[in-house]
Enzyme design. Structure first.
Site, PDB file in Angstrom:
ATOM      1  N   HIS A 400      31.548 -49.659  57.178  1.00 42.74           N
ATOM      2  CA  HIS A 400      32.427 -50.300  56.201  1.00 42.74           C
ATOM      3  C   HIS A 400      33.812 -50.568  56.791  1.00 42.74           C
ATOM      4  O   HIS A 400      34.364 -51.670  56.694  1.00 42.74           O
ATOM      5  CB  HIS A 400      32.537 -49.397  54.968  1.00 42.74           C
ATOM      6  N   CYS A 706      23.807 -63.177  59.675  1.00 37.02           N
ATOM      7  CA  CYS A 706      25.072 -62.771  59.074  1.00 37.02           C
ATOM      8  C   CYS A 706      25.426 -61.341  59.449  1.00 37.02           C
ATOM      9  O   CYS A 706      26.401 -60.791  58.975  1.00 37.02           O
ATOM     10  CB  CYS A 706      25.038 -62.959  57.573  1.00 37.02           C
TER      11      CYS A 706
HETATM   12  C1  PEP Z   1      23.202 -56.690  57.907  1.00 32.00           C
HETATM   13  O1  PEP Z   1      22.464 -55.747  57.646  1.00 32.00           O
HETATM   14  O2  PEP Z   1      23.295 -57.194  59.056  1.00 32.00           O
HETATM   15  C2  PEP Z   1      24.068 -57.272  56.871  1.00 32.00           C
HETATM   16  C3  PEP Z   1      24.748 -58.369  57.078  1.00 32.00           C
HETATM   17  O3  PEP Z   1      24.172 -56.614  55.694  1.00 32.00           O
HETATM   18  P1  PEP Z   1      25.010 -55.265  55.488  1.00 32.00           P
HETATM   19  O4  PEP Z   1      25.854 -55.056  56.713  1.00 32.00           O
HETATM   20  O5  PEP Z   1      25.827 -55.490  54.274  1.00 32.00           O
HETATM   21  O6  PEP Z   1      23.935 -54.251  55.303  1.00 32.00           O
END
Ligand code: PEP
Ligand code: MG
Length: 755
Positions: A400, A706
């Site tokens: 985070h 992403c």
């Molecule tokens: C991922 O898992 O790469 C993603 C973009 O989602 P998060 O980081 O929110 O789990």
């Protein structure tokens, strides 16, 4: 001017005579580096060849009449010129001089016919990007009388379509660009590769990066194998990163002197190429070469019989501008290091430490303080915004704190292990978010050159779209001009920013308040980007992130929240929340925001997708018609059965590599103890990605990424090669990724033209 010059007769002044490569070899010899012996057939020889054979005027005539924008015409001109060159003999006198020097080289080496490497060395090579001006022709294991013919082929390489086109567009006069040829004793390499004396992608000047493979170095240079990747701290010689690649094959010289490819068995393919001692020795050479040239260098090296040889060195012309005013560099006194961790968000921040043990303490953080905590959570975002830097005990590159601080542009160091113990309230510290170090004392922040460089770069249009990841709607307007859309709009921070558990709204009969809150956040982004697409991802928060919120006391305690009740699986059990989200999207579609897509996280079976669609329909939102509907591919299961999802119906997929990596490698993404094992470049992760892209392309399904890996230049390059539709990067990485995408596309295009 002579037609032949030996390496020890050359220096950097001689680019016009010996080309960039030749001149640099002269400098390497001067610096006392172990360079295999050789000589340069100078530019004069090339001009003599053109004059004596009468080719010069004919070539210029062809070039004058060529329209380089017409690829057929360009190819024709190139072919005619190259046929002219290969159709005439090298004048006898010149041929004798070349062979005379070769015989001398054989004597020096004590061999009757020493194998040599023959490489073109263009005289415009000192100009940025000018390696295009002369084709990088290389012939290996050339012996005896073959040499003259190979020299002629190097001359001819000055007239490939690509080289002609480039000179024309850059305004070089064809007749003024000459070409020299380097003839150098072949090193029959057992191991070889390249070395950069600054990090080629991040621009960090304090690191040396080495790539190594078995056999001749050509397999590394051409990208035929995945080499080992080592990073060395320049100052101390300490090896700080080792990634052993899978080298499926090697190039070797066979008994006839030909270069052949040999497949490696599984064990050798995965073996570490260089010993630690070799890495250290090589890095030391790199340091000295850089010192000699006075700028970061890109060096080709080889090892034969345990001895290291440097084959070439050239300045790294495109190096990402590192921040000036970084800690350590301009300090008269070296600063004391208090803690170290992973550099998660670049930049430097100084301020007073505030250690946060619980949410009640958040108000302690004032504007410009350094926020220190075990791990940040969404409740901390307002305080994070006030901080000049963030330091955590736990976490890896995708935790985070790392994600949010990159988005906010705040320097951040994660995974220190002990920051909350070592750092005390009120201490003055400086955080270097690129290097992952916290220093004692304060360094005033200078201009953020990194950001300026990025913003100054003109936006080029790329076929592969470059989008941005967002969590904080307020920054949408700032980043919208530079991105082709939002590849991931995270809702967690919007919802959790309310301070109340989202189910609390539902339980209290205040669903509408929640719907409006979501709609207000998403609207800001959809508006800033309109008509560019914004992909909204439905809620995905592990249970532990919700507990501290008002009404969150009932959140279950899970043994392993990462594998637990999150993403679509929770939405199916508690559909009220997802329904509220879809109602918010419905509202925006009604307002005319036709640019929204919906993305479902953490799916592992098409049944989950089907149920999510049913919930959307309940909210009056028709998937595929009102909004594009897609899934995140972040569980290996989804990647492995992607065809079944395609059958179920999806408009797009987006790789969540943060999760895909942790689940594929069984490495908790937030556990710093295993952070060294966490690599999105692991062949298994890349294999899953490539597989999914291939299947989606076949069925016309859009592909994107992403996860954090989309902000990594090396991964981005691979993704473009795999044929991904778009890449979504962190706000601070968008410009850089766009540059990589543009280069990769250009290279693929050129390669296809040359085929
Ligand atoms: C991922 O898992 O790469 C993603 C973009 O989602 P998060 O980081 O929110 O789990
Ligand atoms: Mg994820």
């Amino acid at each position: 001017m002579r037609t032949i010059a030996w390496f020890d007769e050359l220096s950097s002044e001689d680019v016009g005579v010996a080309g960039g490569k030749g001149a640099n070899l002269g400098e390497l010899v001067k610096a006392g580096m172990p360079v295999p012996p050789g000589f340069v057939v100078t530019v004069r020889a090339y001009y003599q060849f053109l004059e004596h054979t009468g080719l010069k005027d004919r070539i210029m005539e062809i070039l004058r009449n060529c329209n380089v924008d017409d690829s057929d015409d360009l190819n024709r001109a190139s072919r005619e010129i190259r046929e002219l060159i290969s159709g005439v003999e090298v004048p006898e006198e010149l041929s004798k001089e070349i062979m005379g020097s070769y015989r001398k080289l054989c004597e020096v080496c004590g061999e009757s016919e020493v194998p040599v490497a023959v490489r073109s060395s263009a005289t415009a090579e000192d100009l940025p990007d000018a390696s295009f001006a002369g084709q990088q022709e290389t012939f290996l294991n050339v012996r005896g009388s073959q040499l003259v013919e190979k020299v002629r082929s190097c001359w001819s390489s000055l007239f490939t379509p690509r080289a002609i086109f480039y000179r024309e567009k850059k305004g070089f006069q064809h007749e003024k660009v000459g070409i020299a040829v380097v003839v150098q004793k072949m090193v029959n390499a057992e191991k070889a590769g390249v070395m950069f004396t600054a990090h080629p992608s991040t621009g960090e000047r304090d690191k040396i990066v080495i790539e190594a493979a078995f056999g001749l170095g050509e397999s590394v240079v051409s990208g035929a194998v995945t080499p080992d990747h080592y990073e060395v701290e320049k100052e101390t010689g300490r090896v700080i990163k080792k990634e052993v690649g899978v080298k499926a094959s090697k190039l070797v010289r066979d008994e006839n002197g030909s270069t052949v490819e040999v497949k490696l068995d599984a064990e050798e393919a995965r073996a570490q190429v260089l010993s630690d001692e070799e890495i250290a020795k090589l890095a030391e050479f790199g340091r000295r070469v850089e010192e000699h040239f006075g700028s970061p260098q890109d060096i080709e090296w080889a090892i034969e019989g345990g001895s290291i040889y440097l084959l070439q060195s050239r300045a790294i012309t495109v190096l990402y501008q590192e921040e000036k005013g970084d800690v350590g560099e301009e300090q008269e006194e070296p600063m004391e290091v208090l803690v170290k961790g992973l550099g998660a968000s670049p930049g430097t921040g100084s301020g007073r430490v505030k250690v946060i043990g619980s949410l009640e303490e958040l108000s302690k953080v004032e504007q410009g303080d350094v926020l220190v905590t075990t791990m940040t959570n969404p409740d901390m975002v307002p305080a994070m915004k006030r901080a000049s830097a963030i330091v955590t005990d736990e976490g890896g590159m995708t935790c985070h704190a790392a994600i949010i601080s990159r988005e906010l542009g705040i320097p951040c160091v994660v995974g220190t292990g002990n920051a909350t113990k070592v750092l005390r309230d009120g201490m003055e510290v400086t955080v270097d978010g690129a290097r992952g170090v916290v220093y004692k004392g304060r360094v005033e922040k200078k201009e953020e050159e990194r950001v300026q460089v990025a913003q100054a770069a003109p936006k080029v249009v790329t076929a592969t779209e470059v989008k941005v990841n967002l969590s904080i709607p307020e920054i949408a307007e700032r980043v919208a001009p530079g991105a082709d859309g939002v590849g991931l709009l995270r809702v967690e921070h919007m919802i959790l920013g309310t301070g109340e558990h989202p189910m609390n709204f539902i339980r209290d009969g205040r669903e509408e308040v929640l719907v409006n809150k979501i709609a207000d956040g998403v609207r800001k982004v959809a508006q800033a980007f309109y008509p560019k697409p914004v992909w909204y991802r439905t809620l995905d928060a592990p249970t532990d992130e919700f507990r501290s919120l008002k009404g969150g006391e009932e959140e279950p305690h899970e043994h392993n929240p990462m594998l637990g009740w999150r993403g679509v699986r929770r939405a199916i059990d508690e559909p009220e929340l997802m329904l509220a989200e879809f109602k918010a999207i419905r509202k925006l579609v009604d307002e005319g925001y036709t640019n929204i897509g919906v993305m479902i996280p953490l799916v592992q079976h098409p049944e989950e997708l089907r149920k999510a669609k049913e919930i959307a329909k309940k909210a009056g939102l028709e998937p595929h018609r009102d909004v594009k509907f897609g899934i995140m591919v972040e569980i290996p299961a989804a990647a492995l059965i992607i065809e079944e999802f395609i059958k179920e119906g999806i408009d797009f997929i987006s790789f969540g590599t943060n999760d895909l990596t942790q689940y594929t490698l069984a490495v908790d993404r937030n556990n710093e103890r295993v952070a060294k094992l966490y690599s999105e470049k692991h062949p298994a992760v890349l294999k899953l990605i490539e597989m999914v892209i291939r299947a989606c392309r076949e069925h016309g399904v859009e592909t994107s990424i992403c996860g954090q890996a989309g902000s990594d230049p090396e991964v981005a390059r691979k993704l473009v090669e795999f044929g991904i539709t778009s890449i979504s990067a962190n706000p601070d990485a968008v410009d850089r990724i766009r540059e990589i995408v543009a280069r990769t596309e250009m290279r693929l295009l050129l390669d296809s033209v040359r085929k």
